[in-house]
Write a protein that holds these residues in place. Sequence first.
Motif, mmCIF file in Angstrom:
data_model
loop_
_atom_site.group_PDB
_atom_site.id
_atom_site.type_symbol
_atom_site.label_atom_id
_atom_site.label_comp_id
_atom_site.label_asym_id
_atom_site.label_seq_id
_atom_site.Cartn_x
_atom_site.Cartn_y
_atom_site.Cartn_z
ATOM 1 N N VAL A 108 0.240 59.161 -1.429
ATOM 2 C CA VAL A 108 0.976 60.043 -2.315
ATOM 3 C C VAL A 108 1.087 61.435 -1.690
ATOM 4 O O VAL A 108 0.091 61.984 -1.207
ATOM 5 C CB VAL A 108 0.264 60.138 -3.690
ATOM 6 N N GLN A 154 -0.305 46.294 -2.482
ATOM 7 C CA GLN A 154 -1.294 45.678 -3.361
ATOM 8 C C GLN A 154 -2.179 44.766 -2.528
ATOM 9 O O GLN A 154 -1.695 43.950 -1.748
ATOM 10 C CB GLN A 154 -0.585 44.901 -4.468
ATOM 11 N N ALA A 209 -1.866 53.465 -2.948
ATOM 12 C CA ALA A 209 -0.688 54.309 -2.789
ATOM 13 C C ALA A 209 -1.019 55.514 -1.918
ATOM 14 O O ALA A 209 -2.070 56.143 -2.082
ATOM 15 C CB ALA A 209 -0.186 54.787 -4.148
ATOM 16 N N ILE A 253 1.964 52.959 -12.884
ATOM 17 C CA ILE A 253 1.873 53.956 -11.814
ATOM 18 C C ILE A 253 3.143 54.797 -11.777
ATOM 19 O O ILE A 253 3.094 56.019 -11.613
ATOM 20 C CB ILE A 253 1.597 53.271 -10.461
ATOM 21 N N ARG A 254 4.280 54.155 -11.975
ATOM 22 C CA ARG A 254 5.553 54.891 -12.054
ATOM 23 C C ARG A 254 5.514 55.909 -13.189
ATOM 24 O O ARG A 254 5.885 57.071 -13.026
ATOM 25 C CB ARG A 254 6.723 53.911 -12.249
ATOM 26 N N ARG A 275 4.172 55.412 0.074
ATOM 27 C CA ARG A 275 4.151 53.946 0.231
ATOM 28 C C ARG A 275 3.099 53.395 -0.720
ATOM 29 O O ARG A 275 2.185 54.100 -1.141
ATOM 30 C CB ARG A 275 3.883 53.539 1.669
ATOM 31 N N ILE A 276 3.260 52.131 -1.045
ATOM 32 C CA ILE A 276 2.318 51.467 -1.936
ATOM 33 C C ILE A 276 2.203 50.006 -1.517
ATOM 34 O O ILE A 276 3.189 49.389 -1.095
ATOM 35 C CB ILE A 276 2.741 51.606 -3.421
ATOM 36 N N ASP A 279 4.868 49.560 -13.219
ATOM 37 C CA ASP A 279 5.273 50.465 -14.296
ATOM 38 C C ASP A 279 4.212 51.512 -14.661
ATOM 39 O O ASP A 279 4.561 52.688 -14.786
ATOM 40 C CB ASP A 279 5.691 49.652 -15.529
ATOM 41 N N THR A 288 6.644 49.648 -7.110
ATOM 42 C CA THR A 288 5.665 50.426 -7.858
ATOM 43 C C THR A 288 5.530 49.866 -9.265
ATOM 44 O O THR A 288 6.518 49.814 -10.011
ATOM 45 C CB THR A 288 6.077 51.910 -7.914
ATOM 46 N N THR A 305 5.692 47.340 -1.535
ATOM 47 C CA THR A 305 5.528 46.762 -2.860
ATOM 48 C C THR A 305 6.288 47.604 -3.875
ATOM 49 O O THR A 305 6.340 48.827 -3.770
ATOM 50 C CB THR A 305 4.025 46.738 -3.230
ATOM 51 N N ILE A 354 5.417 59.081 -4.293
ATOM 52 C CA ILE A 354 4.780 57.952 -3.613
ATOM 53 C C ILE A 354 5.460 57.749 -2.267
ATOM 54 O O ILE A 354 6.672 57.551 -2.197
ATOM 55 C CB ILE A 354 4.824 56.681 -4.477
ATOM 56 N N HIS A 374 -3.835 48.480 -6.301
ATOM 57 C CA HIS A 374 -2.615 49.056 -5.739
ATOM 58 C C HIS A 374 -3.010 50.322 -4.981
ATOM 59 O O HIS A 374 -3.495 51.280 -5.569
ATOM 60 C CB HIS A 374 -1.608 49.372 -6.843
#
Length: 105
Positions: free
Chosen positions: A77, A68, A75, A8-9, A65-66, A6, A4, A2, A63, A73
Motif C-alpha cells: 500500500v 492472497q 497488500a 479491503i476496498r 498490489r495484492i 470488498d 481486491t 488478485t 493499493i 490477503h
Amino acid sequence: MTITPDPIRRFVEATNAGDSEAFLGTFTDDAFLSDWGRDFHGRDGVARWNRSDNIGVQSNLRIVRIAQRDGVHHARVAVTGNGFNGEGDMAFTLDGDRIASLVIS
C-alpha cells in the motif's frame, strides 16, 4: 494481481473519504490490528489507531498490489498524508464481509 476483496476496498475508500464510521464498519467487533508491533484490540482499539495513524492524520491509501496466500490477503500500500508517507505492507485476514485482523509491517 488478485482482485481486491470488498472489505479491503471499503477500508481504502473510507480512509480516503475521511469517513471514520464507514472505516470502523469494515472491521469485526473483535478485530485485531497490529501496526509495527503496536497492538490494538476490538473496534475501540481500531478507532484509537484510526485517530492517531489513519484518518486522524488525513491518510490517503492506494493499493499497489495484492495477493492472497493461505487465507491472508497481502497488500502493498502507498500512503500519503500528514503521518507516514511511503509504501508498506498490510496483511488482512477476513471474516465474511469484514476485516478480522490487520497486520502492518
